[in-house]
Design a protein around this motif. Sequence first.
Motif, PDB file in Angstrom:
ATOM      1  N   PHE A  98      17.249   5.091   5.715  1.00  0.00           N
ATOM      2  CA  PHE A  98      17.522   5.446   4.324  1.00  0.00           C
ATOM      3  C   PHE A  98      17.468   6.949   4.108  1.00  0.00           C
ATOM      4  CE2 PHE A  98      16.179   1.134   4.436  1.00  0.00           C
ATOM      5  CZ  PHE A  98      16.937   0.497   3.459  1.00  0.00           C
ATOM      6  N   GLN A 142      12.039   5.518   3.507  1.00  0.00           N
ATOM      7  CA  GLN A 142      11.498   4.212   3.122  1.00  0.00           C
ATOM      8  C   GLN A 142      10.523   3.724   4.180  1.00  0.00           C
ATOM      9  OE1 GLN A 142      12.518   2.004   0.508  1.00  0.00           O
ATOM     10  NE2 GLN A 142      13.939   3.396  -0.457  1.00  0.00           N
ATOM     11  N   PHE A 163       6.831   2.265   5.294  1.00  0.00           N
ATOM     12  CA  PHE A 163       5.829   1.434   4.631  1.00  0.00           C
ATOM     13  C   PHE A 163       4.512   2.215   4.649  1.00  0.00           C
ATOM     14  CE2 PHE A 163       8.632  -1.587   7.070  1.00  0.00           C
ATOM     15  CZ  PHE A 163       9.475  -1.822   5.999  1.00  0.00           C
ATOM     16  N   HIS A 186      10.850  -7.487  13.403  1.00  0.00           N
ATOM     17  CA  HIS A 186      10.842  -8.729  12.633  1.00  0.00           C
ATOM     18  C   HIS A 186      12.059  -9.608  12.938  1.00  0.00           C
ATOM     19  CE1 HIS A 186       8.540 -10.527   9.335  1.00  0.00           C
ATOM     20  NE2 HIS A 186       9.644 -11.209   9.129  1.00  0.00           N
ATOM     21  N   ARG A 209       2.561  -8.884   7.835  1.00  0.00           N
ATOM     22  CA  ARG A 209       3.119  -7.544   7.950  1.00  0.00           C
ATOM     23  C   ARG A 209       4.407  -7.437   7.142  1.00  0.00           C
ATOM     24  NH1 ARG A 209       1.986  -7.594  13.186  1.00  0.00           N
ATOM     25  NH2 ARG A 209       4.058  -8.394  13.607  1.00  0.00           N
ATOM     26  N   GLY A 210       5.249  -8.468   7.267  1.00  0.00           N
ATOM     27  CA  GLY A 210       6.501  -8.481   6.508  1.00  0.00           C
ATOM     28  C   GLY A 210       6.225  -8.425   5.012  1.00  0.00           C
ATOM     29  N   LEU A 211       5.198  -9.157   4.586  1.00  0.00           N
ATOM     30  CA  LEU A 211       4.846  -9.186   3.163  1.00  0.00           C
ATOM     31  C   LEU A 211       4.348  -7.827   2.692  1.00  0.00           C
ATOM     32  CD1 LEU A 211       3.155 -12.683   3.025  1.00  0.00           C
ATOM     33  CD2 LEU A 211       5.039 -11.949   1.573  1.00  0.00           C
ATOM     34  N   ARG A 212       3.456  -7.205   3.480  1.00  0.00           N
ATOM     35  CA  ARG A 212       2.938  -5.897   3.070  1.00  0.00           C
ATOM     36  C   ARG A 212       4.062  -4.867   3.067  1.00  0.00           C
ATOM     37  NH1 ARG A 212      -1.413  -4.287   6.857  1.00  0.00           N
ATOM     38  NH2 ARG A 212      -0.610  -5.899   8.215  1.00  0.00           N
ATOM     39  N   ALA A 213       4.981  -5.007   4.032  1.00  0.00           N
ATOM     40  CA  ALA A 213       6.109  -4.074   4.108  1.00  0.00           C
ATOM     41  C   ALA A 213       7.004  -4.212   2.880  1.00  0.00           C
ATOM     42  CB  ALA A 213       6.913  -4.330   5.381  1.00  0.00           C
ATOM     43  N   ASP A 251       5.749  -2.407  -0.111  1.00  0.00           N
ATOM     44  CA  ASP A 251       5.886  -0.951  -0.059  1.00  0.00           C
ATOM     45  C   ASP A 251       7.330  -0.513  -0.274  1.00  0.00           C
ATOM     46  OD1 ASP A 251       3.310  -0.263   0.291  1.00  0.00           O
ATOM     47  OD2 ASP A 251       3.499   0.465   2.341  1.00  0.00           O
ATOM     48  N   ALA A 252       8.261  -1.131   0.446  1.00  0.00           N
ATOM     49  CA  ALA A 252       9.666  -0.691   0.414  1.00  0.00           C
ATOM     50  C   ALA A 252      10.558  -1.901   0.679  1.00  0.00           C
ATOM     51  CB  ALA A 252       9.892   0.397   1.467  1.00  0.00           C
ATOM     52  N   ALA A 301      13.705  -2.653   0.203  1.00  0.00           N
ATOM     53  CA  ALA A 301      15.031  -2.490   0.809  1.00  0.00           C
ATOM     54  C   ALA A 301      14.907  -2.313   2.321  1.00  0.00           C
ATOM     55  CB  ALA A 301      15.748  -1.300   0.189  1.00  0.00           C
ATOM     56  N   ALA A 302      13.917  -1.518   2.734  1.00  0.00           N
ATOM     57  CA  ALA A 302      13.736  -1.279   4.168  1.00  0.00           C
ATOM     58  C   ALA A 302      13.277  -2.562   4.864  1.00  0.00           C
ATOM     59  CB  ALA A 302      12.724  -0.164   4.396  1.00  0.00           C
ATOM     60  N   ALA A 303      12.377  -3.309   4.227  1.00  0.00           N
ATOM     61  CA  ALA A 303      11.912  -4.562   4.822  1.00  0.00           C
ATOM     62  C   ALA A 303      13.089  -5.510   5.036  1.00  0.00           C
ATOM     63  CB  ALA A 303      10.851  -5.205   3.935  1.00  0.00           C
ATOM     64  N   ALA A 304      13.969  -5.593   4.050  1.00  0.00           N
ATOM     65  CA  ALA A 304      15.135  -6.478   4.170  1.00  0.00           C
ATOM     66  C   ALA A 304      16.050  -6.012   5.298  1.00  0.00           C
ATOM     67  CB  ALA A 304      15.903  -6.519   2.849  1.00  0.00           C
ATOM     68  N   ALA A 305      16.230  -4.690   5.408  1.00  0.00           N
ATOM     69  CA  ALA A 305      17.120  -4.167   6.448  1.00  0.00           C
ATOM     70  C   ALA A 305      16.581  -4.452   7.845  1.00  0.00           C
ATOM     71  CB  ALA A 305      17.323  -2.661   6.259  1.00  0.00           C
ATOM     72  N   VAL A 349      13.353  -8.949   7.058  1.00  0.00           N
ATOM     73  CA  VAL A 349      12.417  -9.713   6.234  1.00  0.00           C
ATOM     74  C   VAL A 349      13.188 -10.340   5.067  1.00  0.00           C
ATOM     75  CG1 VAL A 349      10.333  -9.614   4.821  1.00  0.00           C
ATOM     76  CG2 VAL A 349      10.535  -8.150   6.837  1.00  0.00           C
TER      77      VAL A 349
END
Lengths: 274, 318
Positions: free
Chosen positions: A85, A89, A91, A105, B186-190, B193-194, B196-200, B203
């Motif tokens: 990004f 972005q 965490f 993931h 981890r996915g949940l905490r991510a 926080d962000a 859009a980044a987690a989805a990319a 997650v």
Amino acid sequence: MEPLLRVEGLSLAFGGVKALDEISFSARAGAITAMIGPNGAGKTTAINCVSGAYRPQSGRVFFAGREVTGMPAHRLARLGLTRTFQNLQVFGQLSVLENVMVGLHAVTRQGFAAAILRLPAMRREERLIADQAMAALEDLGLSAVAHRPAGQLSYGDRKRLELARALAARPKLVLLDEPVAGLNAAETDAMGQALVRARDLGVGLVLVEHDMALVMKISDQVVVLSFGQKIAQGDPHQVQNDPQVLATYLGGRQEPVNGFSPGAAPNRAEAAHA
Amino acid sequence: MTRGGRIFALQLAALALAVLLLPLLVGNPYHLNVLNVMALMVIVVTGLNLLIGFAGHISLGHAAFFGLGAYVSAILSATYGLNPWLALLAAAAAVALLALVIGLPTLRLAGNYLVMATLGGNLIFTTVVLQMDQLTGGPSGFSGIPPLSLFGRAIVDDQSFYWLVWAAALLGLVVARNLAQSRVGRGLRALKDAPAAAAALGVDVARYKTGVFVISALYAGLAGSLHAHYFGIIAPKSFDIFVSVELVTMCLVGGMGSLWGGFLGAAFLTPLPQVLHVFEEYKDIFYGGVLLALLIYQPHGLAGLWARLRARRPLESA
């Protein structure tokens, strides 16, 4: 051969403004495709359409042999397409290592039930994830800060962390939105080398970047956008000598300029080129 | 085991030891009863804290999940003669279903719509319980709920329920911790926080949020079933919107999103009204005041205060 990514006639308007007007381009595996253009040309919008953040109003996106138009980001990630990004972005609450572990993931599986029961398979996978994440951090020289909260890293380190996180799962294609914006010359150079290493491992990279010196140095192909339209495409040399590109960037001067740097910060770009 | 894992194991062992020894010190059955209610609240608030800490969403309807667990358990076991343990499982299924119905449409949206949906859900739940008095006993409550039994022994007295409910509370903490230290956690905490980044990175944001919401509701539902079979009588007032606010207050007091926050908040606030009788009348005002003061002066709650004091110590000794 079918390219890894093929974008056909992508259009998206915000209100009356055509952010993207019939954009078509493609990107190969093991190659760096740069997308350049003045601010507001539609580069980030194009990335957002490909990565599933926006749904284009018309046009189609093909990735790895199948149509993925409008597919949500998390499913694209599982197919091997991820992104970084422009506005960082990371965490911030997670450690640097955990950030990269999230990067794995898409290629790991253990779900809610396995997590709650802490099954042996889940613990095995966790160790594997941690090892691979550590290796990805070592590749980008971040292993020393692996256990620090990511929110404490310097700006440059966070930029590198985003790349490490995106590359951790060995994706087929990474969309990079201004990976060297705000970095100093040495950091820009290191980032450029990291991108070239990823390319040489076979990863396809699509790069939105204002740093022309870097773009011209590492790109295999350059796509030029202006006001939502594609005005040129070719290898760096072709694009640098394209009259329409020169007109767009330099306001009509016709003579080709070697290693020209019309980006946001020309001094930085020249320093990186030197 | 990681350092964090060892610390958690030590903390959990200390709590388990306290749970084992406390009945020796507490002679008064009333105090045992308070400890039992405290454990029920620890379960609910630990679950609620999972939602707040992981998904970054607040539920103002957890009392309804607590109540649904209680009423389904009560009606199935008392009215229809089902084994109380089976009634408890059926109640859990009902709670999970309700959480899905509320969570699926609201957690796909970007804004914090869950808080409105759960608030509305809680109001509807109270109305339904009051109106369907044939089934629920209406405003006067539902009585004659049979107790759970274990190894042929009915768990009716305060002492035996104490063992059951605290075992459940400790288990709830272990499950919460397991969830936190996993790929899913981890996915949940991510995504908090962000997103859009987690989805990319793969997650599935909506699915994960819904999943943690359902788990969070299940904590409340199971505590509700235990509550019903322990007291033998339940009334709608125990599950109204003010109770939901109390639960969120406990999260805030303990420390939002901290693993021990749910425990600390419930352990601190459950006995308080009993100790300070003056507050009984003004409980809701008291909770409101605590909530306000905390948000302003100590946004990370007791767990945050503890972490700050720990962080300060080495500096002072140097």
